[in-house]
Design an enzyme around this catalytic site. Structure first.
Site, PDB file in Angstrom:
ATOM      1  N   SER A   1      15.656 -18.469  -7.453  1.00  0.00           N
ATOM      2  CA  SER A   1      15.170 -17.113  -7.407  1.00  0.00           C
ATOM      3  C   SER A   1      13.681 -16.983  -7.726  1.00  0.00           C
ATOM      4  O   SER A   1      13.085 -15.950  -7.423  1.00  0.00           O
ATOM      5  CB  SER A   1      15.964 -16.244  -8.387  1.00  0.00           C
ATOM      6  OG  SER A   1      15.713 -16.648  -9.714  1.00  0.00           O
TER       7      SER A   1
ATOM      8  N   SER B   1      16.831 -21.952 -10.549  1.00  0.00           N
ATOM      9  CA  SER B   1      15.874 -20.980 -10.009  1.00  0.00           C
ATOM     10  C   SER B   1      14.404 -21.356 -10.170  1.00  0.00           C
ATOM     11  O   SER B   1      13.546 -20.695  -9.581  1.00  0.00           O
ATOM     12  CB  SER B   1      16.105 -19.609 -10.641  1.00  0.00           C
ATOM     13  OG  SER B   1      17.188 -18.979 -10.028  1.00  0.00           O
TER      14      SER B   1
ATOM     15  N   LYS C   1       6.874 -14.147 -13.410  1.00  0.00           N
ATOM     16  CA  LYS C   1       8.048 -13.686 -12.650  1.00  0.00           C
ATOM     17  C   LYS C   1       8.427 -12.275 -13.093  1.00  0.00           C
ATOM     18  O   LYS C   1       8.322 -11.940 -14.275  1.00  0.00           O
ATOM     19  CB  LYS C   1       9.208 -14.656 -12.882  1.00  0.00           C
ATOM     20  CG  LYS C   1      10.409 -14.439 -11.964  1.00  0.00           C
ATOM     21  CD  LYS C   1      11.485 -15.498 -12.200  1.00  0.00           C
ATOM     22  CE  LYS C   1      12.699 -15.309 -11.307  1.00  0.00           C
ATOM     23  NZ  LYS C   1      13.741 -16.326 -11.551  1.00  0.00           N
TER      24      LYS C   1
END
Lengths: 498, 477
Positions: free
Chosen positions: A157, A181, A82
């Site tokens: 996210s 997330s 990420k």
């Protein structure tokens, strides 16, 4: 092995095949890079792809595997990280314009741990800007799309990480979870995601959103992969004062198809108003499967559920308003072109560099910390957090695992959520309190709705009891086989024809 | 001025702690160094970096707190103070607001009216900021983060001081305690000790406090004294003219001997303090406190008593020597080498103090070695040189830290013990000064001294004064 065969493997399966000499790390990286090329125009899972670096790493790792230096289950397996996790020399933007050219000079401890185990890093995955959002639409580099249906969001996210795993653009990925997330997008994308107990994985190198809630965690095709990756990631880190020294990090030990006598509580408050009926059905069906396997199911009232969202948005925004103040155009990242004086530079750089959702949370956080409001909002939220933890403590005195949905609905269409942020915030209801209480949570796919969109079931454990949720998740997933979105399978099929 | 006014002063004193590494990272705290060389991702506030508390900072803060009679918050926390400025790489400073490590202490100072307690409201730990350099030529600003993250404690006093003298006495006291603890070198000029003065005036007898101002940029005790006097006068003038005193922060310009307003209360920033989520609370056990107490070095009062007891120094001498930790260190080292405490004390009390005054220096600035002073004492003691020459040699030691043995040899300063040569010189002096000889015989003792002086001068001070006296008396009959 054909590319399609390689891409269909889980991370642990691939690791074993590399070790057995059936396939090389370089072949796996090439297969996955081809898949990325095919999928990216449709999905946009990645912000940065490091093709050459990945191939170089793969060659080096392959040599070390052959030399017997790397023997771990994940050696040679390609991973995506990420974009809020720092890697030395690799652009790390948090999907924000304000960090558009930021290249860290240090590597997050979690990534160091991966590298030590022989992971090959493909690049950085897309996310909601600074991890603020539930759809990966707030990224400054464009939204990521759901591989099950590109008209829908992948969740967020960590939407890039989850979409990339689902679309076989990597074998597993790192996400981060501040309010759901990892677990919510895993549920939307039909993959498995785990958020460990706060303090299990070092936050050093994770660009902070809500420091007291943030945890890095794995996203993978199944529970076995998640447990294996977590085993590599978990470590006591002197560089993170909130890191915990744990002696029970042999998580793969819990991969047993045995839930006999396991006490599973289902909060009635998680099944009420606002929950999509198809989601409710699928989650309860998952619970019944575990019951058939010998688990003891019970419905109970958890309490405090309605307070989790306001408490979370106060605490996370307060921390974010301070954490994000370092992005000012002075030392790195975006600086406005024309400005008047120091304060003009601050204002213009930040106004132009941050997107609307980030600005909204910075303003909210600054407000709740302002003198005169601190007690009424921030302190009250901290007290609420303590009460939520207490509610969970009581629940875990009766149950080994709490089972529920990961999200009230399946993935919404692109553009649906951003128009109504409050509604988007309410979508975090089943994941947020887990962060407030510092607990581990695991999402495992448990079916699809009538639109063909995946549904996930969430297992919540007491602090440091990852093994309970791993065991429950593993036992559950024995009843189903991993399903890949058609789109990803088609891309592979296309390659086969050539 | 018709009315009587009382000045009310409280101080905020920042002290840079003497740790080798910074408060939240392993970078060196060493002064100087090329810009941004003592830095890392943590002290430059890079995204994803995290602070890790240096335990030594807590130990120093505890040691100071205990030495100034503070209560200890055994569960203390760090808070973030949020404000935007480029010297502050994260745009927040890690400090302590809600639960500072020490609170409610005091020190005792001497005033003309006797002993007085000055209350200490709290002591908290925090990180220093970087340094901004404004390049007027290039019209740009540069930042050096070498100092960013250097550990500080802030000692906040109660508004208990009433004059500049009390403020200086309080600061001297604090400085000595901290120096004795080894927690800091407390150099005002180098900024390792900095004081902000909060001052208000009120009519004598009033129990209400007047509006206060805060004064910054005070780099020496003298500047502090001048600034207090200047601000006191300014506020009294305003009151006498019927104008309000504005609550504001003022910057003292010691060259102009005046201050100007930096920012008023209306522009006061809202720092949005909140507990730093990256740092768990610091839990200080009874055992830890006990440990710090047991390791507390000898403080000044104890040292003074010991000097009187062990070395038989007078209270006055012991007071002066312990008035500087560095001076006391030299004294003890010299005594340890040569075993002559009284002599060591004398050289420091008389000659060293004279030279310090002459050069307007602090005792901390003495750089000579104890070995060289011990050697000098030995040279005088065994008669190799006499005391007059000794003083000359000491000046050299004080200024250049020369080796006195070598110096005496090179310059030929040994006492002349050659009886015949001495007799010849004195005979010459006597015959060249008939008037003095006559004066001596007519009972003027001064004349004898003159003749001794003439002899010493002619011998360039190298004669043994005892021998000169004896021979001179003999020749004069």
């Amino acid at each position: 092995m054909t590319a399609k065969e390689i891409l269909s493997l889980t991370a642990v399966q691939l690791g074993k095949k590399i070790k057995d000499g059936e396939v090389t790390s370089v072949e796996a990286v090439k297969a996955v890079l081809d898949q990325i090329k095919a999928m990216e125009p449709l999905l946009n899972s990645f912000v940065t792809i490091e093709e050459e670096k990945a191939l170089e790493q793969a060659e080096e790792v392959q040599k070390r595997i052959e030399a017997g230096e790397l023997t771990g289950p994940l050696a040679g397996v390609p991973v995506a990280v990420k974009d809020n996790i720092c890697i030395d020399g690799m652009k790390t933007t948090c999907s924000s314009k304000i960090l558009w050219d930021f290249v860290p000079t240090y590597t997050a401890t979690a990534v160091e741990n991966l590298k030590r185990s022989g992971a090959v890093i493909l690049g950085k995955t897309n996310m909601d800007e600074f991890a603020m959002g539930s759809t990966t639409e707030t990224s400054a580099y464009g939204a990521t799309r759901n591989p099950w249906n590109p008209d829908h969001v992948p969740g967020g996210s960590s939407g890039g990480s989850c979409a990339a795993v689902a679309a076989a653009e990597c074998f597993y990925a790192l996400g981060s979870d501040t309010g759901g997330s990892i677990r919510q997008p895993a549920s939307f994308c039909g993959v498995t995601g785990l958020k460990p107990t706060y303090g299990t994985i070092s936050r050093y190198g994770l660009i902070a959103y809500g420091s007291s809630l943030d945890q890095i965690g794995p996203v993978a095709k199944d529970v076995t992969d998640c447990a294996a990756v977590l085993e590599v990631l978990a470590s006591h880190d002197e560089k993170d004062s909130t890191s915990v020294e744990r002696k029970d990090c042999d998580f793969t030990e819990a991969l047993r198809d045995d839930v006999k006598g396991m006490r599973i509580g289902i909060p009635a408050d998680y099944l009420g108003e606002g929950l999509d009926l198809e989601v409710r059905e699928a989650v309860l069906k998952a619970a019944r499967i575990l019951e058939e396997k010998g688990a003891i199911l019970e419905t109970f009232d958890l309490g405090m559920v309605e307070y989790a969202i306001p408490a979370y948005y106060v605490i996370a925004s307060a921390e974010a308003s301070s954490n994000l103040s370092r992005f000012d155009g002075v030392k790195y990242g975006y600086r406005a072109k024309e400005y008047d004086g120091l304060h003009g530079m601050y204002k213009k750089s930040r106004s132009q560099g941050f997107g609307p959702e980030v600005k909204r949370r910075i303003m909210l956080g600054s407000f709740v910390l302002s003198s005169g409001y601190y007690d009424a909002y921030y302190l009250k939220a901290l007290k609420t957090k303590a009460l939520i933890k207490k509610a969970f403590d009581e629940a875990f005195s009766k149950y080994d695992v709490i089972l529920g949905p990961a999200s009230p609905s399946t993935a919404p269409k692109l553009g649906e959520s951003l128009s109504d942020p409050l509604k988007m915030y309410l979508g975090d209801i089943y994941t947020i309190s887990v962060n407030l209480a510092g607990l581990p949570g695991l999402t495992v796919p448990c079916g699809k709705d009538s639109k063909g969109l995946p549904i996930g079931v969430q297992f919540i454990g007491d602090c440091f009891k990852e093994k309970n949720i791993i065991r429950a998740g593993f036992a559950f997933e024995q009843n189903r086989s991993y399903e890949m979105p058609q789109m990803a399978a088609d891309a592979m099929a296309g390659k086969e024809e050539k | 001025m018709s009315k009587q006014y009382e000045t009310v002063i409280g101080l905020e004193v920042h002290v840079e702690l003497a740790t080798k590494t910074k408060i939240f990272c392993a970078c060196s705290t060493e002064f100087g160094g090329a810009p941004n060389t003592h830095t890392c991702p943590v002290c430059t506030g890079m995204p994803g970096s995290l602070p890790v508390l240096n335990k030594q900072v807590v130990e120093y803060a505890l040691a100071v707190g205990l030495a100034v009679n503070c209560q200890i918050n055994q569960y203390c926390k760090f808070d973030r103070k949020n404000y935007f400025y480029p010297d502050n790489p994260q745009n927040y400073q890690i400090s302590q607001l809600y639960l500072p490590i020490c609170h409610d202490g005091h020190v005792e100072i001497d005033t003309p009216a006797g002993k007085k307690k000055i209350g200490i409201h709290e002591i908290h730990m925090e990180e220093d900021a970087g340094k901004l350099i404004h390049d007027e030529w290039e019209d740009c600003s540069l930042v050096d983060y070498n100092r960013s993250g250097v550990p500080l404690i802030e000692i906040v006093s109660e508004p208990d001081m009433r004059s500049g003298d009390e403020v200086i006495a309080y600061l001297e006291k604090l400085r000595l305690i901290i120096q004795y603890l080894g927690a800091s070198d407390c150099k005002l000029q180098e900024g390792s000790m900095r004081a902000d003065v909060n001052l208000s005036v009120r009519e004598a007898g009033s129990s209400e406090l007047g509006t206060r101002t805060e004064m910054k940029n005070l780099n020496s005790f003298k500047a502090i004294a001048r600034a207090i006097e200047g601000e006191r006068k300014r506020q009294i003038e305003l009151i006498e003219e019927g104008k309000p005193v504005v609550q504001e922060t003022r910057r003292w310009d010691d060259n102009k001997e005046s201050s100007y307003a930096m920012r008023s209360k209306e522009d006061a920033r809202d720092y949005r303090y909140f507990p730093d989520p990256d740092l768990p609370p610091v839990v200080i056990s009874d055992e830890w406190i006990g440990n710090i107490k047991s390791r507390q070095p000898e403080l000044r009062t104890e040292k003074m008593a010991r000097y009187q007891e062990e070395f038989k120094l007078s209270e006055y001498d012991a007071d002066i020597i312990t008035g500087s930790k560095h001076m006391a260190d030299i004294f003890e080292a010299v005594t340890a080498i040569c075993g002559k405490a009284k002599e060591a004390a004398n050289w420091l009390m008389v000659e060293a103090m004279r030279l310090l005054k002459e050069h307007d220096m602090d005792p901390e600035e003495m750089t000579f070695s104890a070995e060289n002073l011990a050697k000098l004492i030995h040279l005088v003691d065994n008669g190799t040189i006499n005391r007059t020459v000794g003083k000359e040699v000491f000046e050299k030691i004080f200024a250049e830290n020369i080796d006195p043995e070598q110096y005496v040899e090179e310059k030929g300063l040994r006492v002349v013990n050659d009886e015949e040569e001495l007799r010849r010189v004195i005979e010459g002096i006597v015959s060249a000064n008939p008037q003095s000889v006559e004066d001596y015989h007519s009972g003027k003792e001064k004349a004898f001294g003159f003749l001794v002086g003439q002899t010493m001068r002619s011998m360039k001070g190298k004669a043994d004064p005892g021998a000169v006296n004896r021979i001179l008396k003999e020749l004069l009959g």
